[in-house]
Motif scaffolding. Structure first.
Motif, PDB file in Angstrom:
ATOM      1  N   GLU A  78     101.323 -37.923  10.225  1.00  0.00           N
ATOM      2  CA  GLU A  78     100.375 -37.823   9.118  1.00  0.00           C
ATOM      3  C   GLU A  78      99.175 -36.957   9.493  1.00  0.00           C
ATOM      4  OE1 GLU A  78      97.770 -40.624   6.070  1.00  0.00           O
ATOM      5  OE2 GLU A  78      98.736 -41.542   7.811  1.00  0.00           O
ATOM      6  N   ASP A  98     103.656 -42.274  11.450  1.00  0.00           N
ATOM      7  CA  ASP A  98     102.355 -42.691  10.915  1.00  0.00           C
ATOM      8  C   ASP A  98     101.680 -43.479  12.032  1.00  0.00           C
ATOM      9  OD1 ASP A  98     100.124 -43.545   9.577  1.00  0.00           O
ATOM     10  OD2 ASP A  98     101.187 -43.950   7.707  1.00  0.00           O
ATOM     11  N   ASP A 101      99.432 -46.919  10.056  1.00  0.00           N
ATOM     12  CA  ASP A 101      99.763 -47.111   8.645  1.00  0.00           C
ATOM     13  C   ASP A 101      98.956 -48.303   8.133  1.00  0.00           C
ATOM     14  OD1 ASP A 101     101.016 -46.964   6.169  1.00  0.00           O
ATOM     15  OD2 ASP A 101     102.677 -48.233   6.801  1.00  0.00           O
ATOM     16  N   ASN A 116     104.135 -46.667  12.922  1.00  0.00           N
ATOM     17  CA  ASN A 116     105.469 -46.344  12.412  1.00  0.00           C
ATOM     18  C   ASN A 116     106.015 -45.083  13.074  1.00  0.00           C
ATOM     19  OD1 ASN A 116     104.756 -48.364  10.601  1.00  0.00           O
ATOM     20  ND2 ASN A 116     104.511 -46.974   8.876  1.00  0.00           N
ATOM     21  N   SER A 174     102.231 -54.331  -2.747  1.00  0.00           N
ATOM     22  CA  SER A 174     101.192 -53.722  -1.919  1.00  0.00           C
ATOM     23  C   SER A 174      99.845 -54.407  -2.096  1.00  0.00           C
ATOM     24  CB  SER A 174     101.066 -52.243  -2.269  1.00  0.00           C
ATOM     25  OG  SER A 174     100.009 -51.647  -1.567  1.00  0.00           O
ATOM     26  N   SER A 200     100.516 -52.039   4.381  1.00  0.00           N
ATOM     27  CA  SER A 200     101.257 -51.136   5.264  1.00  0.00           C
ATOM     28  C   SER A 200     102.768 -51.377   5.202  1.00  0.00           C
ATOM     29  CB  SER A 200     100.735 -51.234   6.704  1.00  0.00           C
ATOM     30  OG  SER A 200     101.057 -52.484   7.286  1.00  0.00           O
ATOM     31  N   ALA A 201     103.448 -51.095   6.328  1.00  0.00           N
ATOM     32  CA  ALA A 201     104.906 -51.219   6.384  1.00  0.00           C
ATOM     33  C   ALA A 201     105.378 -52.659   6.577  1.00  0.00           C
ATOM     34  CB  ALA A 201     105.462 -50.343   7.510  1.00  0.00           C
ATOM     35  N   THR A 221     103.978 -42.293  -2.309  1.00  0.00           N
ATOM     36  CA  THR A 221     103.771 -42.509  -0.876  1.00  0.00           C
ATOM     37  C   THR A 221     104.146 -41.196  -0.179  1.00  0.00           C
ATOM     38  OG1 THR A 221     106.031 -43.334  -0.606  1.00  0.00           O
ATOM     39  CG2 THR A 221     104.285 -44.989  -0.917  1.00  0.00           C
ATOM     40  N   TRP A 224     106.098 -40.346   5.969  1.00  0.00           N
ATOM     41  CA  TRP A 224     105.787 -41.102   7.190  1.00  0.00           C
ATOM     42  C   TRP A 224     105.432 -42.552   6.889  1.00  0.00           C
ATOM     43  CZ3 TRP A 224     103.393 -36.364   6.063  1.00  0.00           C
ATOM     44  CH2 TRP A 224     102.207 -36.455   5.309  1.00  0.00           C
ATOM     45  N   ASP A 225     105.129 -42.873   5.619  1.00  0.00           N
ATOM     46  CA  ASP A 225     104.869 -44.261   5.238  1.00  0.00           C
ATOM     47  C   ASP A 225     106.148 -45.083   5.189  1.00  0.00           C
ATOM     48  OD1 ASP A 225     102.056 -43.892   4.706  1.00  0.00           O
ATOM     49  OD2 ASP A 225     102.593 -42.979   2.784  1.00  0.00           O
ATOM     50  N   THR A 226     107.288 -44.437   4.945  1.00  0.00           N
ATOM     51  CA  THR A 226     108.506 -45.170   4.596  1.00  0.00           C
ATOM     52  C   THR A 226     109.683 -44.996   5.546  1.00  0.00           C
ATOM     53  OG1 THR A 226     109.305 -43.332   3.200  1.00  0.00           O
ATOM     54  CG2 THR A 226     107.911 -44.996   2.146  1.00  0.00           C
TER      55      THR A 226
END
Length: 265
Positions: A78, A98, A101, A116, A174, A200-201, A221, A224-226
């Motif tokens: 990120e 990330d 995150d 992450n 979230s 976050s994750a 999103t 890198w978030d997922t």
């Protein structure tokens, strides 16, 4: 390796990388915790999202460690996407990171932030690690090889998504980015037993370990978030798709995600 075959396309044993990835994520978590209770040094990035000293420390540590681990695989974080992103977006295999995150959760000091790291191969996350520094927990998975949870430095234990309970699903939503009206509409025909909020994750982790069943994300999103969460969930027997059920892919030029849904077994 056969003649003319690039290092990038050589076979990779995703499961064999997991011990190193756990160690890297946990080292980054230690660096983050060194900042957690002190001055975060918060400032705004170009998109107005917050950036802290911890983000930068973890980013430098993770990127350097991945470059040493796999010199031929580009790293997109990120915090480095503007420089590394254009080349990696066209690569068949690359890392997505990330380093922190849930920066908003970190600033609030509520513990709901993660580290992450994911390996993407041909548009699909094939290995991922999610570390939760405050809880000392590390989720890891390689698609086809299973997923694990390691607590407090102990041995990793297998985890698995569960079948949806007959009395209704547990839905993750979230903490900082929920659109409750849109979520209500999406869940209108579902049998829902409970909604749980997390930052976050962590939402991916709850599905992967079989304590939640559904995580719809209707807003934007970044990849890198997922990516790490998708790898862990799919290694644990779940799946993540676009809202229409089509495959969710990575390596888009802008690294931005549309809406998606994560489901258990």
């Amino acid at each position: 390796m056969s003649a003319g075959r690039s290092p990038e396309r050589a076979a990779v044993d995703a499961a064999a990388l997991l011990p190193a990835l756990r160690a890297i994520a946990e080292q980054a978590g230690e660096a983050i915790l060194g900042v957690y209770n002190g001055d975060h040094g918060v400032r705004a990035k170009a998109d107005a999202s917050p950036l802290t000293i911890a983000d930068e420390l973890a980013d430098r540590l993770i990127v350097a460690a991945l470059q040493a681990l796999t010199p031929d695989i580009p790293v997109v974080s990120e915090e480095t996407v503007e420089t590394a992103g254009p080349a990696a977006a066209g690569a068949h295999r690359f890392w997505l990171v990330d380093p922190l995150d849930g920066t908003k959760e970190f600033i609030k000091r509520n513990g709901e932030f993660t580290v992450n790291i994911a390996l993407v191969d041909d548009g699909r996350p094939v290995a991922g690690v999610i570390h939760i520094p405050v809880q000392g927990e590390t989720y890891a998975g390689a698609v086809g090889a299973g997923a694990t949870l390691r607590r407090g430095g102990g041995a990793p234990i297998p985890i698995r998504c569960r079948p949806a309970p007959a009395d209704g699903v547990v839905v993750m939503t979230s903490r900082s980015h929920a659109d409750n009206a849109a979520l209500d509409a999406y869940l209108a025909d579902a049998r829902v037993a409970e909604r749980r909020v997390a930052g976050s994750a962590l939402k991916f982790c709850r599905v992967a370990e079989g304590v939640a069943d559904l995580y719809p994300r209707l807003g934007p999103t970044s990849e890198w978030d997922t990516a790490a969460g998708q790898a862990v969930v799919e290694a644990a027997g779940g799946r993540m798709t676009m809202l229409d059920g089509s495959p969710f892919r990575y390596g888009k030029p802008d690294f931005l995600n549309p809406g998606f849904v994560v489901r258990g077994a």
